[in-house]
Design a protein around this motif. Structure first.
Motif, PDB file in Angstrom:
ATOM      1  N   PHE A 145      47.185  36.960  44.075  1.00  0.00           N
ATOM      2  CA  PHE A 145      47.189  38.285  43.569  1.00  0.00           C
ATOM      3  C   PHE A 145      47.479  38.189  42.148  1.00  0.00           C
ATOM      4  O   PHE A 145      48.420  37.923  41.854  1.00  0.00           O
ATOM      5  CB  PHE A 145      47.977  39.242  44.351  1.00  0.00           C
ATOM      6  N   HIS A 146      46.388  38.707  41.510  1.00  0.00           N
ATOM      7  CA  HIS A 146      46.348  38.978  40.107  1.00  0.00           C
ATOM      8  C   HIS A 146      46.648  40.043  39.374  1.00  0.00           C
ATOM      9  O   HIS A 146      47.302  40.174  38.424  1.00  0.00           O
ATOM     10  CB  HIS A 146      44.881  38.544  39.420  1.00  0.00           C
ATOM     11  N   GLY A 147      46.611  41.269  40.257  1.00  0.00           N
ATOM     12  CA  GLY A 147      46.961  42.656  39.632  1.00  0.00           C
ATOM     13  C   GLY A 147      46.115  43.080  38.753  1.00  0.00           C
ATOM     14  O   GLY A 147      46.142  44.211  37.874  1.00  0.00           O
ATOM     15  N   THR A 148      44.906  42.316  38.702  1.00  0.00           N
ATOM     16  CA  THR A 148      43.626  43.083  37.655  1.00  0.00           C
ATOM     17  C   THR A 148      42.254  42.926  38.483  1.00  0.00           C
ATOM     18  O   THR A 148      42.138  42.415  39.453  1.00  0.00           O
ATOM     19  CB  THR A 148      43.868  42.355  36.122  1.00  0.00           C
ATOM     20  N   GLY A 149      41.374  43.353  37.580  1.00  0.00           N
ATOM     21  CA  GLY A 149      40.056  43.406  38.356  1.00  0.00           C
ATOM     22  C   GLY A 149      39.345  42.273  37.787  1.00  0.00           C
ATOM     23  O   GLY A 149      39.362  41.405  37.079  1.00  0.00           O
ATOM     24  N   PHE A 150      38.085  42.083  38.439  1.00  0.00           N
ATOM     25  CA  PHE A 150      36.883  41.070  38.247  1.00  0.00           C
ATOM     26  C   PHE A 150      36.625  41.018  36.807  1.00  0.00           C
ATOM     27  O   PHE A 150      36.583  40.014  36.009  1.00  0.00           O
ATOM     28  CB  PHE A 150      35.721  41.338  38.919  1.00  0.00           C
TER      29      PHE A 150
END
Length: 481
Positions: A145-150
């Motif tokens: 889980f990065h916590g940001t978008g593409f």
């Protein structure tokens, strides 16, 4: 699918900072609502945040309770004060290195817990690069889980790979991100220092390990929806070859006011008070100003914000973080008599506010944000135009998505990536940007585009929508792993 899901058990292990914990608690509720046995692993002092936010997971038809399991956080061993278990609670930014060290000691206790719980899959934060090895010991897939978008993930990849900032003559020269859709421009000053300066320290070593762990992990869970950034989702998966599922906006799993109020920390204001205040306002007349749980501004910058808000003539709710170098209870960071003059027109909340509860209110018509991904996506899901004021992390990339791609925001003019304390912006710029998103033809056009995106976001999480389909496909794939 339901009975099969009950044998499947997913564990979530979020980084100990509110910007990472809040979307994970939403995500856990999402999986639980599909009948999946769900556990969140955290530390004792962070556990109440999760138990409060996820208590409604059982109320969904077919939903199951989200379990919370704790492991000890080695504060003292890492040179942190006793009881410091959350990045937001650090007394000074210098302690963030110790905090990073503390999290590197968590591998053994996590492995012990995986042994006891025997889950089918581990979703662990990108900032725990060793979690891929931990999961491999138990032969279970590790998702990141990065916590940001593409958009931000792909843009930062291209900037790191091609280093276009090296071809600029000054910090303010624009460059186009190479080999990247959309002719996106930025400046050298907006690139994180650890990317452009080749610094070698604990943080950059951990980020390097995180990039390596990404290659060997099972894939990435993204809090986004396909319609929002389809070009960049395709680029990330097809051009960069990353396996990823979009299952957001996860904040939309909070359907009623009570659920919205229970996310994150305890609010510093009675929700009935500000809801009553908002109920007295015209639709789309209030601008909401909030810079997340980490961004800091000094007293003189807060003074500029206050003067800019007053000059804009707009009604506002302004959330000011506590625990900074100024005393929020005293008023030396506000113009003299500010709150008296603003009575009935502006509401200053000192501390924590239930953000989506405010954003979703019909009286709110715009959002001044630091462009953290949670806030950006919550603003989009609420259908609001935004004033973008990025500070650090991947926030300048998120600003480019909002202003250059989606065209639903106006930049306040922040020029410099900084680790903690925001770039200085004058009151005139604040006033101008706030008016740009709140009044006039351009504001109406932005609001209309933002509303269309909000509709798409709601459809994405409904049965058969893009995010709901990706969520079910992910559960299906992991169940048969």
């Amino acid at each position: 699918m339901g009975s099969k899901n009950r044998d499947f058990h997913i564990c979530f292990f979020p980084y100990m900072a509110h910007g990472h914990m809040i979307p994970i608690s939403d995500m856990a509720k999402l999986f639980a609502s599909q009948g999946v046995k769900t556990t969140i692993v955290t530390t004792p002092l962070n556990a109440p945040t999760f138990s409060k936010a996820t208590q409604s997971s059982k109320t969904y038809s077919g939903g199951v309770e989200v379990k919370i399991k704790t492991i000890k956080f080695p504060s003292v061993e890492a040179g942190l004060p006793e009881g410091c278990e959350n990045l937001d609670s650090l007394a000074s930014p210098e302690l963030s290195t110790n905090f990073l060290k503390a999290t590197s000691f968590l591998q053994e206790p996590l492995e012990q817990l995986l042994f006891e719980e025997n889950p089918s899959c581990l979703v662990a934060d990108v900032l725990f690069p060793w979690a891929t090895d931990a999961a491999a010991k138990f032969d279970i897939p590790r998702l990141i889980f990065h916590g940001t978008g593409f958009f931000a993930m792909a843009a930062s990849y291209a900037v790191r790979k091609y280093e276009p900032f090296k071809n600029t003559l000054s910090d303010s020269d624009l460059f186009v991100i190479p080999d990247f859709p959309g002719e996106i421009t930025m400046t050298r000053a907006q690139v994180p220092d650890y990317v452009k300066e080749n610094i070698e320290n604990d943080l950059t070593r951990m980020l390097k390990r995180a990039k390596e762990a990404e290659k060997t992990s099972y894939g990435i869970v993204v809090n986004s929806f396909y319609e929002l950034e389809s070009v960049y989702a395709d680029y990330y998966r097809n051009v960069l070859g990353m396996k990823a599922w979009h299952i957001g906006p996860v904040s939309l799993c909070n359907r009623n006011n009570e659920e919205k109020a229970l996310r994150g920390k305890t609010a510093s204001i009675n929700e009935h008070d500000f809801l009553k205040w908002l109920d007295s306002k015209e639709p789309n007349s209030v601008v909401y100003v909030c810079f997340g749980s980490m961004a800091k501004f000094n007293a003189s910058q807060l003074m500029e914000i206050a003067m800019g808000l007053e000059a804009s003539g707009q009604d506002f709710i302004w959330v000011v973080r506590t625990g900074q170098e100024y005393d929020v209870e005293k008023e030396d960071w506000l113009p003299e008599g500010f709150e008296d003059r603003m009575e009935g027109k502006g509401l200053v909340i000192r501390g924590w506010a239930p953000q989506i509860l405010i954003l979703d209110h019909g009286a709110v018509g715009g959002f001044v944000t630091h462009c953290g991904w949670n806030s950006t996506l919550e603003g989009i899901a609420a259908g609001l135009p935004m004033v973008t004021w990025p500070v650090s992390a991947e926030q300048f990339y998120n600003e480019k998505l909002v202003t250059q791609v989606l065209k639903i925001g106006a930049g306040v003019g922040a020029q410099k990536w900084v680790r903690v304390v925001g770039d200085s912006v004058k009151k005139e710029a604040v006033e101008k940007a706030v008016r740009r998103i709140m009044v006039g033809e351009e504001a109406d056009e932005m609001r209309s585009r933002a509303r269309e995106l909000a509709e798409q976001a709601k459809r994405a999480i409904e049965k058969g929508g893009s995010s709901n389909s990706d969520l079910n496909a992910l559960i299906e794939e992991l169940s048969s792993h």
